[in-house]
Design a protein around this motif. Sequence first.
Motif, PDB file in Angstrom:
ATOM      1  N   PHE A  71      11.202 -35.685  -6.744  1.00 27.78           N
ATOM      2  CA  PHE A  71       9.818 -35.587  -7.203  1.00 27.78           C
ATOM      3  C   PHE A  71       8.915 -35.025  -6.113  1.00 27.78           C
ATOM      4  CE2 PHE A  71      11.278 -39.482  -9.677  1.00 27.78           C
ATOM      5  CZ  PHE A  71      11.617 -38.735 -10.786  1.00 27.78           C
ATOM      6  N   THR A  72       7.859 -34.343  -6.545  1.00 29.27           N
ATOM      7  CA  THR A  72       6.891 -33.751  -5.621  1.00 29.27           C
ATOM      8  C   THR A  72       5.492 -34.119  -6.060  1.00 29.27           C
ATOM      9  OG1 THR A  72       6.709 -31.700  -6.915  1.00 29.27           O
ATOM     10  CG2 THR A  72       8.463 -31.811  -5.246  1.00 29.27           C
ATOM     11  N   GLU A  73       4.494 -33.578  -5.361  1.00 26.00           N
ATOM     12  CA  GLU A  73       3.106 -33.847  -5.729  1.00 26.00           C
ATOM     13  C   GLU A  73       2.733 -33.159  -7.042  1.00 26.00           C
ATOM     14  OE1 GLU A  73       0.681 -32.729  -2.473  1.00 26.00           O
ATOM     15  OE2 GLU A  73       1.372 -34.344  -1.161  1.00 26.00           O
ATOM     16  N   GLU A  74       3.505 -32.136  -7.414  1.00 22.97           N
ATOM     17  CA  GLU A  74       3.298 -31.505  -8.716  1.00 22.97           C
ATOM     18  C   GLU A  74       4.026 -32.321  -9.781  1.00 22.97           C
ATOM     19  OE1 GLU A  74       1.459 -28.872  -9.684  1.00 22.97           O
ATOM     20  OE2 GLU A  74       0.648 -28.916  -7.642  1.00 22.97           O
ATOM     21  N   PRO A  75       3.339 -32.695 -10.865  1.00 27.44           N
ATOM     22  CA  PRO A  75       3.991 -33.552 -11.860  1.00 27.44           C
ATOM     23  C   PRO A  75       5.153 -32.865 -12.567  1.00 27.44           C
ATOM     24  CG  PRO A  75       1.846 -32.801 -12.659  1.00 27.44           C
ATOM     25  CD  PRO A  75       1.943 -32.377 -11.231  1.00 27.44           C
ATOM     26  N   GLN A  76       6.215 -33.619 -12.810  1.00 26.63           N
ATOM     27  CA  GLN A  76       7.338 -33.178 -13.640  1.00 26.63           C
ATOM     28  C   GLN A  76       7.248 -33.898 -14.983  1.00 26.63           C
ATOM     29  OE1 GLN A  76      11.158 -33.762 -11.855  1.00 26.63           O
ATOM     30  NE2 GLN A  76      10.561 -32.919  -9.862  1.00 26.63           N
ATOM     31  N   TYR A  77       7.555 -33.178 -16.052  1.00 31.33           N
ATOM     32  CA  TYR A  77       7.484 -33.754 -17.398  1.00 31.33           C
ATOM     33  C   TYR A  77       8.891 -33.794 -18.003  1.00 31.33           C
ATOM     34  CZ  TYR A  77       2.511 -32.864 -16.820  1.00 31.33           C
ATOM     35  OH  TYR A  77       1.217 -32.861 -16.353  1.00 31.33           O
ATOM     36  N   HIS A  78       9.287 -34.974 -18.434  1.00 27.14           N
ATOM     37  CA  HIS A  78      10.611 -35.153 -19.022  1.00 27.14           C
ATOM     38  C   HIS A  78      10.485 -35.907 -20.346  1.00 27.14           C
ATOM     39  CE1 HIS A  78      12.703 -33.947 -15.289  1.00 27.14           C
ATOM     40  NE2 HIS A  78      11.683 -34.552 -14.686  1.00 27.14           N
ATOM     41  N   ILE A  79      11.229 -35.421 -21.336  1.00 26.61           N
ATOM     42  CA  ILE A  79      11.322 -36.143 -22.615  1.00 26.61           C
ATOM     43  C   ILE A  79      12.591 -36.991 -22.576  1.00 26.61           C
ATOM     44  CG2 ILE A  79      11.717 -35.914 -25.094  1.00 26.61           C
ATOM     45  CD1 ILE A  79      10.050 -33.388 -25.066  1.00 26.61           C
ATOM     46  N   PHE A  80      12.446 -38.256 -22.865  1.00 27.26           N
ATOM     47  CA  PHE A  80      13.595 -39.156 -22.960  1.00 27.26           C
ATOM     48  C   PHE A  80      13.852 -39.407 -24.439  1.00 27.26           C
ATOM     49  CE2 PHE A  80      11.902 -39.704 -18.776  1.00 27.26           C
ATOM     50  CZ  PHE A  80      13.021 -39.838 -17.966  1.00 27.26           C
ATOM     51  N   TYR A  81      14.966 -38.885 -24.905  1.00 28.97           N
ATOM     52  CA  TYR A  81      15.313 -38.937 -26.327  1.00 28.97           C
ATOM     53  C   TYR A  81      16.424 -39.955 -26.511  1.00 28.97           C
ATOM     54  CZ  TYR A  81      16.301 -37.255 -31.072  1.00 28.97           C
ATOM     55  OH  TYR A  81      16.475 -37.161 -32.427  1.00 28.97           O
ATOM     56  N   THR A  95      15.429 -44.023 -33.664  1.00 24.78           N
ATOM     57  CA  THR A  95      15.364 -42.960 -32.668  1.00 24.78           C
ATOM     58  C   THR A  95      13.966 -42.932 -32.076  1.00 24.78           C
ATOM     59  OG1 THR A  95      17.025 -41.625 -33.813  1.00 24.78           O
ATOM     60  CG2 THR A  95      15.587 -40.474 -32.273  1.00 24.78           C
ATOM     61  N   LYS A  96      13.898 -42.891 -30.751  1.00 26.14           N
ATOM     62  CA  LYS A  96      12.618 -42.869 -30.048  1.00 26.14           C
ATOM     63  C   LYS A  96      12.603 -41.719 -29.048  1.00 26.14           C
ATOM     64  CE  LYS A  96      14.196 -46.643 -29.192  1.00 26.14           C
ATOM     65  NZ  LYS A  96      15.483 -47.335 -29.512  1.00 26.14           N
ATOM     66  N   ALA A  97      11.420 -41.203 -28.802  1.00 24.74           N
ATOM     67  CA  ALA A  97      11.253 -40.188 -27.760  1.00 24.74           C
ATOM     68  C   ALA A  97       9.975 -40.505 -26.994  1.00 24.74           C
ATOM     69  CB  ALA A  97      11.184 -38.788 -28.364  1.00 24.74           C
ATOM     70  N   SER A  98      10.015 -40.344 -25.690  1.00 27.33           N
ATOM     71  CA  SER A  98       8.835 -40.563 -24.855  1.00 27.33           C
ATOM     72  C   SER A  98       8.699 -39.399 -23.888  1.00 27.33           C
ATOM     73  CB  SER A  98       8.949 -41.868 -24.057  1.00 27.33           C
ATOM     74  OG  SER A  98       8.827 -42.987 -24.894  1.00 27.33           O
ATOM     75  N   LEU A  99       7.479 -38.932 -23.736  1.00 28.05           N
ATOM     76  CA  LEU A  99       7.178 -37.911 -22.734  1.00 28.05           C
ATOM     77  C   LEU A  99       6.604 -38.619 -21.516  1.00 28.05           C
ATOM     78  CD1 LEU A  99       6.918 -34.928 -21.906  1.00 28.05           C
ATOM     79  CD2 LEU A  99       4.620 -34.948 -22.909  1.00 28.05           C
ATOM     80  N   ILE A 100       7.270 -38.475 -20.395  1.00 26.97           N
ATOM     81  CA  ILE A 100       6.878 -39.195 -19.183  1.00 26.97           C
ATOM     82  C   ILE A 100       6.726 -38.196 -18.045  1.00 26.97           C
ATOM     83  CG2 ILE A 100       7.511 -41.018 -17.550  1.00 26.97           C
ATOM     84  CD1 ILE A 100       9.173 -42.317 -19.701  1.00 26.97           C
ATOM     85  N   SER A 101       5.663 -38.365 -17.263  1.00 29.84           N
ATOM     86  CA  SER A 101       5.446 -37.514 -16.093  1.00 29.84           C
ATOM     87  C   SER A 101       5.740 -38.300 -14.821  1.00 29.84           C
ATOM     88  CB  SER A 101       4.010 -36.985 -16.058  1.00 29.84           C
ATOM     89  OG  SER A 101       3.101 -38.021 -15.726  1.00 29.84           O
ATOM     90  N   PHE A 102       6.265 -37.592 -13.814  1.00 29.35           N
ATOM     91  CA  PHE A 102       6.579 -38.183 -12.511  1.00 29.35           C
ATOM     92  C   PHE A 102       5.956 -37.313 -11.424  1.00 29.35           C
ATOM     93  CE2 PHE A 102      10.039 -39.090 -15.425  1.00 29.35           C
ATOM     94  CZ  PHE A 102      10.265 -40.447 -15.267  1.00 29.35           C
ATOM     95  N   LYS A 103       5.353 -37.941 -10.462  1.00 30.54           N
ATOM     96  CA  LYS A 103       4.875 -37.217  -9.285  1.00 30.54           C
ATOM     97  C   LYS A 103       4.739 -38.186  -8.123  1.00 30.54           C
ATOM     98  CE  LYS A 103      -0.134 -37.621 -10.095  1.00 30.54           C
ATOM     99  NZ  LYS A 103      -1.399 -36.877 -10.247  1.00 30.54           N
TER     100      LYS A 103
END
Length: 885
Positions: A223-233, A240-248
């Motif tokens: 991870f960096t200071e720029e956010p990463q976006y990941h969908i967890f399916y 069935t669930k999906a979540s969009l989560i950002s990490f930075k």
Amino acid sequence: MFRTLTFTLTMIKTLFFILGTGFLLTTLSILSISEAAVIAVDYGTNWFKVGLVKPGIPLDIVLNSDSKRKTPSVITIRGEERIYGTDAVNLGARFPFNTYFSLKQIIGRLADDKYVQAYQSIFPNKIIPDPLRGTILFQHNETTTFSIEELLAMQLSYARELAEATAHESIKDVVITVPPYYNQFERQAILDAANIAGLHVLSLINDETAVGLNYAITHFSSFTEEPQYHIFYDMGAGSTKASLISFKTVEMKDVGRFNKTVINMDVISIGYDKTLGGQEIDIRLRSYLAEQFDKTYEGKLKKSIFKSPRAMTRLLKEANRVKQILSANTETVASLESLHEERDFRLTITRSELEAMIVDLVKRVNGPIQDVLNNAKMTLANVNSCVLVGGGVRVPVIQSKIKEIVGEDKIAQNVNGDEAAVLGAAFRGAGLSRQFKVKEIKIKDIASYPIKVDYESELKESEDGSMKNKIFRTILFDEYTSVGTRKIMSFKRTSDFNFSINYGNLNENILDDFGPTDIATAKVTGLSDIVKEHNDNGIEQPKVKVTLQLSDSGIVSVIDAIATIEHQTISDKIKTFFGVNNKSDEALKEVPFSDEESTPSDNASQSIPGENNTQTNDTEQIQKKTESIPLNLEVEYVGIKPMGINEKDAAIRRLRAMDETDHRRRAREEARNNLESFVYNMQDFLSDQIVIKVSTDKQRKELETKSSETSEWLYGEGEDASIESLRTRLHDLRSLEKPIVYRRDEHTRRPEAVDTIQSAINNTREFVEKIKANTTGERYHTDEELDKLLNVCNKAEKWLDEKIIEQDKIEPHVDPVLTTADIERMLREIEREFIIVATKKPPKKKVTPPVTNDSENTNNVNNTDSDPKSTTTHVEETPAKHDEL
């Protein structure tokens, strides 16, 4: 067994290190907070996993009684016996009405709910409504019913038992995963079940939030200071669930002048399909198999296989097995013996046939992904990857569809799809318990549904002279509001009032299967009495502040209600004719009841409609005294009420009684197994050559006879024997065996023990001789010390020689006179005296500075006097060490 002593200083230092470490570990264990362990339970439709965090034990999965890392979410109750996991699944076909599957699908639901009706079309259990709450009761038999919370509590209690067996301590704290679409009632049912099980829930955590947390732990460095976006399916068995989560990463100030790197993990949006899951595939495949069975035996059956709960339960299990095989193969065979009316069933099934049954399900795969992007107002171009989780995504056609939607280059399977959620939940539990130091990850999770407050204004005179009030509606917590949020509603009122808390702004698709939308009604009292009491004291209209909380577990509750009264006093000025506008940063705007709802700003100061908001003249000087008075607050839950105190107490008593019965049954089984094992191994024991040597014919015959009698009793009258009878029989047998075992062990261990002490005596004498012969430096051990050590060795040697002569004179079947315990005791005496000598430190000597002439001494003195900072340095000489040490 005896350890061989090599008497060198290196060994002594090693010995001290080991002893010191052991002492340190023991001390830490004593100082540790009791019951420090925390568990996580990932409770799914078909399986549950248990994670454990304990000081000294790495975060890991708890193994069940079958040494498996996951356990079927199934329980069978037969009489007073409860069976869990795989054993319960195997009994499901024999006792389908008393075996409970897939409880997660219907927890927190009313008995007439459409999900409950769908459940009854799959499983044969009889469901009736709870007369008090309208929720689900399972009619177990003619006299017994179980609430769904009780059945879930039993499984949670079993999960805790598995963890306690690994942790070797009592466990109370738990984190439990739940689907993000669970509403207040479903989440509360989980909390009630945990409470009945004797667990303290640190927090509920949404499934994909837990998976995202595990992802953050394992990908911290990426991870960096720029956010990463990941969908967890996540396609599980039930949904069935999906979540969009950002990490930075964020740099934050740490203790002192240092900075630390913290991960910000923000859940941005969610999407879901409540009925799209692996179990729906199983159900469709089961129906296909049942149709083929009826077609195969058409005209030969008394009734259709669809009418047989036992046969349909077996078919559902077989359908799941076939589905798993077809995920890796293009063809397999479904085969069951005596499936229905003593008729066997065998059918070849291809992957293409299975895919034809679920064409409509495959079309729905895109729904959660599209919803999560639309809710976040983002496109797939913004997403770094789509992480696949859950057993459903292993179905080839499902996986191919997901790749088609997001692109194969974005598909990631870099987490453990089965265990990521429970490991993430366990990490969350470690952080919440405050007994562990964990990597700092700031989590922002969200609620799935907006929550509104409805209330009526106080009566006011209308244009026609009549007294009327208005209904107001306020969206208090928006959709996707962060959990763990508190808000304050501010009212200007002069009398007691009510308000209701409800789910609001739900679209038709959600409402269709949501269940009740009313959460609670709150009644605030005591305000009228306060106004009346202070009426003559010149108070202004009271302001009432009501605090509401959306907890980390997603539960909304009313915390308190406080009336704030301002008393005005006049100081050299005439009181202003106009009222004073008391704005509050926490005030919420009242909005007339309409189709358009207004969302209050969290920080903006807003006025209340209908109030006089004219400011006082700046030249007016009005002093105010503020008084805060707690009001009475009564909250009545509606929709689906939580379990009451009396209901919980009754459930707890019943489960504790069942626990006690289980403990007694397991204790009896253990006693029987121990006795059975003893009798079974007795023949080998009596035929052992050393046992024959150290025992007489009479002793062996007596033991053999007693063992045979016990064997006959065990498989006859002993079938229903009590624990006490079983233990007594075992005690009697062991009392006959014990003397023989003692002589056998002594006979086996004695030669090694003798060699050990003789080696210790010889090594110690050699050690002393080398010290006395050392001429390389001044010896600092006294002759008295060395002679004392030699005397101990001589004493031990003399004792040993005498005992060996005595031992050689007696028969092996007689108790020995030279025992390993005596040898070890004598060995410790030698070791104790040796340590005193070996660890003695040489005296330190101070070196006198060399003698100089008077002028140099004078200069030194003058220099010292002129420089107050100068000092005289004493050099210590390190004496020469013995080569052997």
